[in-house]
Write a protein that holds these residues in place. Sequence first.
Motif, PDB file in Angstrom:
ATOM      1  N   THR A   1     -10.128  -7.661   6.156  1.00 56.38           N
ATOM      2  CA  THR A   1     -10.766  -6.890   6.666  1.00 56.38           C
ATOM      3  C   THR A   1     -10.480  -5.250   5.473  1.00 56.38           C
ATOM      4  O   THR A   1      -9.085  -4.866   6.178  1.00 56.38           O
ATOM      5  CB  THR A   1     -11.410  -6.465   7.991  1.00 56.38           C
ATOM      6  N   VAL A   2     -11.253  -4.905   4.976  1.00 58.48           N
ATOM      7  CA  VAL A   2     -10.532  -3.366   3.959  1.00 58.48           C
ATOM      8  C   VAL A   2     -12.035  -1.807   4.934  1.00 58.48           C
ATOM      9  O   VAL A   2     -12.412  -2.573   4.533  1.00 58.48           O
ATOM     10  CB  VAL A   2     -10.498  -3.983   2.867  1.00 58.48           C
ATOM     11  N   VAL A   3     -11.709  -1.214   5.771  1.00 55.25           N
ATOM     12  CA  VAL A   3     -11.916  -0.245   5.963  1.00 55.25           C
ATOM     13  C   VAL A   3     -12.025   0.960   5.179  1.00 55.25           C
ATOM     14  O   VAL A   3     -11.015   1.763   4.859  1.00 55.25           O
ATOM     15  CB  VAL A   3     -11.828   0.205   7.245  1.00 55.25           C
ATOM     16  N   TYR A   4     -12.413   1.209   4.091  1.00 49.08           N
ATOM     17  CA  TYR A   4     -12.442   2.900   2.807  1.00 49.08           C
ATOM     18  C   TYR A   4     -13.257   4.202   3.922  1.00 49.08           C
ATOM     19  O   TYR A   4     -14.596   4.034   4.792  1.00 49.08           O
ATOM     20  CB  TYR A   4     -13.604   2.384   1.824  1.00 49.08           C
ATOM     21  N   ARG A   5     -12.913   4.737   3.523  1.00 44.26           N
ATOM     22  CA  ARG A   5     -13.855   6.161   4.191  1.00 44.26           C
ATOM     23  C   ARG A   5     -12.778   7.303   3.271  1.00 44.26           C
ATOM     24  O   ARG A   5     -11.857   8.046   2.261  1.00 44.26           O
ATOM     25  CB  ARG A   5     -12.607   6.837   5.180  1.00 44.26           C
ATOM     26  N   ILE A   6     -14.342   7.636   1.799  1.00 46.11           N
ATOM     27  CA  ILE A   6     -14.293   8.782   1.410  1.00 46.11           C
ATOM     28  C   ILE A   6     -14.817   9.871   1.084  1.00 46.11           C
ATOM     29  O   ILE A   6     -15.579  10.069   1.388  1.00 46.11           O
ATOM     30  CB  ILE A   6     -14.501   7.567  -0.201  1.00 46.11           C
ATOM     31  N   ARG A   7     -14.282  10.584   0.615  1.00 50.34           N
ATOM     32  CA  ARG A   7     -14.627  12.256   1.247  1.00 50.34           C
ATOM     33  C   ARG A   7     -14.445  12.504  -0.159  1.00 50.34           C
ATOM     34  O   ARG A   7     -13.691  11.971  -1.325  1.00 50.34           O
ATOM     35  CB  ARG A   7     -13.301  13.113   1.691  1.00 50.34           C
ATOM     36  N   ALA A   8     -15.965  13.490  -0.454  1.00 50.83           N
ATOM     37  CA  ALA A   8     -16.605  13.265  -1.437  1.00 50.83           C
ATOM     38  C   ALA A   8     -17.730  14.720  -1.317  1.00 50.83           C
ATOM     39  O   ALA A   8     -17.932  14.578  -0.263  1.00 50.83           O
ATOM     40  CB  ALA A   8     -16.807  12.256  -1.847  1.00 50.83           C
ATOM     41  N   ARG A   9     -17.992  15.079  -2.490  1.00 55.48           N
ATOM     42  CA  ARG A   9     -19.041  16.027  -2.560  1.00 55.48           C
ATOM     43  C   ARG A   9     -19.988  15.016  -2.632  1.00 55.48           C
ATOM     44  O   ARG A   9     -21.021  15.838  -1.833  1.00 55.48           O
ATOM     45  CB  ARG A   9     -18.852  17.128  -4.497  1.00 55.48           C
TER      46      ARG A   9
ATOM     47  N   ALA B   1       0.477  -0.925  -0.175  1.00 57.50           N
ATOM     48  CA  ALA B   1      -0.225  -0.237   0.117  1.00 57.50           C
ATOM     49  C   ALA B   1       0.692   1.410  -0.348  1.00 57.50           C
ATOM     50  O   ALA B   1       2.038   1.000   0.425  1.00 57.50           O
ATOM     51  CB  ALA B   1      -0.456   0.184   1.025  1.00 57.50           C
ATOM     52  N   VAL B   2       0.054   2.036  -0.172  1.00 62.37           N
ATOM     53  CA  VAL B   2       0.958   3.572   0.407  1.00 62.37           C
ATOM     54  C   VAL B   2       0.470   4.138   0.836  1.00 62.37           C
ATOM     55  O   VAL B   2       1.469   4.652   1.960  1.00 62.37           O
ATOM     56  CB  VAL B   2       0.654   4.594  -1.139  1.00 62.37           C
ATOM     57  N   SER B   3      -1.435   4.348   1.321  1.00 62.40           N
ATOM     58  CA  SER B   3      -1.321   4.567   2.707  1.00 62.40           C
ATOM     59  C   SER B   3      -2.341   4.141   3.322  1.00 62.40           C
ATOM     60  O   SER B   3      -2.424   3.682   2.917  1.00 62.40           O
ATOM     61  CB  SER B   3      -1.730   6.609   2.301  1.00 62.40           C
ATOM     62  N   GLY B   4      -3.087   4.465   4.359  1.00 65.84           N
ATOM     63  CA  GLY B   4      -3.584   3.852   5.275  1.00 65.84           C
ATOM     64  C   GLY B   4      -2.561   3.166   6.456  1.00 65.84           C
ATOM     65  O   GLY B   4      -1.475   2.611   6.214  1.00 65.84           O
ATOM     66  N   THR B   5      -3.086   2.497   7.489  1.00 66.05           N
ATOM     67  CA  THR B   5      -2.603   1.625   7.981  1.00 66.05           C
ATOM     68  C   THR B   5      -2.515   0.057   8.281  1.00 66.05           C
ATOM     69  O   THR B   5      -3.560  -0.364   7.743  1.00 66.05           O
ATOM     70  CB  THR B   5      -3.434   1.978  10.277  1.00 66.05           C
ATOM     71  N   LEU B   6      -1.455  -0.837   7.764  1.00 63.23           N
ATOM     72  CA  LEU B   6      -1.498  -1.834   7.620  1.00 63.23           C
ATOM     73  C   LEU B   6      -1.419  -2.741   9.294  1.00 63.23           C
ATOM     74  O   LEU B   6      -0.717  -2.285   9.953  1.00 63.23           O
ATOM     75  CB  LEU B   6      -0.419  -2.216   6.961  1.00 63.23           C
ATOM     76  N   ARG B   7      -2.605  -3.291   9.314  1.00 62.17           N
ATOM     77  CA  ARG B   7      -2.484  -4.436  10.159  1.00 62.17           C
ATOM     78  C   ARG B   7      -2.418  -5.734  10.201  1.00 62.17           C
ATOM     79  O   ARG B   7      -3.447  -6.489   9.544  1.00 62.17           O
ATOM     80  CB  ARG B   7      -3.868  -3.983  11.518  1.00 62.17           C
TER      81      ARG B   7
ATOM     82  N   ALA C   1      -8.199   4.057   2.698  1.00 68.33           N
ATOM     83  CA  ALA C   1      -8.438   2.541   3.237  1.00 68.33           C
ATOM     84  C   ALA C   1      -7.304   2.042   3.940  1.00 68.33           C
ATOM     85  O   ALA C   1      -5.501   2.148   3.547  1.00 68.33           O
ATOM     86  CB  ALA C   1      -8.227   1.821   1.917  1.00 68.33           C
ATOM     87  N   ASP C   2      -8.250   1.221   5.432  1.00 70.48           N
ATOM     88  CA  ASP C   2      -7.045   0.366   6.791  1.00 70.48           C
ATOM     89  C   ASP C   2      -7.426  -0.981   6.142  1.00 70.48           C
ATOM     90  O   ASP C   2      -8.484  -1.213   5.803  1.00 70.48           O
ATOM     91  CB  ASP C   2      -7.138   0.901   7.365  1.00 70.48           C
ATOM     92  N   ILE C   3      -6.398  -1.388   6.053  1.00 74.49           N
ATOM     93  CA  ILE C   3      -6.277  -2.783   5.999  1.00 74.49           C
ATOM     94  C   ILE C   3      -5.684  -4.002   7.234  1.00 74.49           C
ATOM     95  O   ILE C   3      -4.945  -3.789   7.646  1.00 74.49           O
ATOM     96  CB  ILE C   3      -5.707  -3.488   4.619  1.00 74.49           C
ATOM     97  N   SER C   4      -6.528  -4.738   7.224  1.00 75.70           N
ATOM     98  CA  SER C   4      -6.249  -6.155   8.677  1.00 75.70           C
ATOM     99  C   SER C   4      -6.280  -7.163   8.151  1.00 75.70           C
ATOM    100  O   SER C   4      -7.485  -7.917   7.195  1.00 75.70           O
ATOM    101  CB  SER C   4      -7.163  -4.933   9.954  1.00 75.70           C
ATOM    102  N   VAL C   5      -5.618  -7.672   8.438  1.00 77.82           N
ATOM    103  CA  VAL C   5      -6.259  -9.127   7.914  1.00 77.82           C
ATOM    104  C   VAL C   5      -5.652 -10.366   9.373  1.00 77.82           C
ATOM    105  O   VAL C   5      -4.646 -10.082  10.309  1.00 77.82           O
ATOM    106  CB  VAL C   5      -4.386  -9.988   7.179  1.00 77.82           C
TER     107      VAL C   5
END
Length: 361
Positions: free
Chosen positions: A42-50, A24-30, A97-101
Amino acid sequence: MGTLERTETLTHRLGNDGRLTVKAVSGTLRARGIDGEDAHVTVVYRIRARDQASAERAMETGRVQIERGDRWLEIETPERRLSSGLAWLFSGARVNADISVEVPWGSTVRLETVGGGIEAASLTGEQKYRTISGDVRLWSVGGPVDASTVSGSFMLDKGLDVWLHASTVSGSLRARAERFRSMAISSTSGGMTVAGAFDPAGQHRAESISGGLDLTPYSGVTAELKSVLGSIRADMPTRIEGGRGQSRAIFGDGLTYLRVSSTSGSLRLTTPPPVPAADPSTAQPAAVPSPFPSSATATGESSEPTTTESWTVGSDAEEALDEPVEDRPEGDEDELAVLYALERGEIGVDEAADRLERPKR
């Protein structure tokens, strides 16, 4: 403006000695080790948009790619394939996106990210962790551990029998384990702290330019220091020999050899604290709670992803912080470009650090 939060989960039969790779480039990997043969993603997306429609379009472009096969699982964020541009900016929306496995504890694990942090617990297979500007934090891991970060810090707590290779440039490095089978740690300017027993049959070394080493040995050790300006101090029964430039401290039977080299850093030996009584409430580190739903149990076979999502309208104050992409300053893009160049080996660590510091001056 608003935020679309979407959680996707997937179960895959990995086996007791399977392989997990996350890039990945950003976000936390667990990553966390568990019993059984299944891996739970488990992938948790948080998307800021109009609006929600824009967020949904960004979601289709920015979805994490998951590939799987017999005893292997690979996860990659789409911007890892981009050679330039702002990370996680799609269709005028900001995607994170935060990715947890959860994987069988003996799995081979490799986690790589550019600007995100890495957290892992309860793993005993071969492990590799790479980040440039994030921190690496590990709990209750054993086996071969290879970790590196440039400007972040490294921390290992409650380690088991571990073969440790860890490095950081400007961050601190702290490691505590039951026993170090072998140890090779380095930090250019950050301080280093190590506590644990050492295997006399292994090779142990610590290197630094301006950082020092605080050592708490739980077994006999002969620590040899080569330093231009540094010295050895001890607050425990220790025999110190030599002088400035090259000296050594002998604790206990001195069977283990630890070689310490530093230009200006010193070596300090401290007394091990008394072992506290076991507290069941601290058996699992609070910083790494299980990110997986209670329904993520062993299935005996791979499953298709499941999804939950919610759309939340942001406040006026939040909207004021979300400038249009085209109006944003180039600092974020420049910083990412520097990190990519460092990762590809096009520039050195010193040049990367200098470029990253320029916008802050």
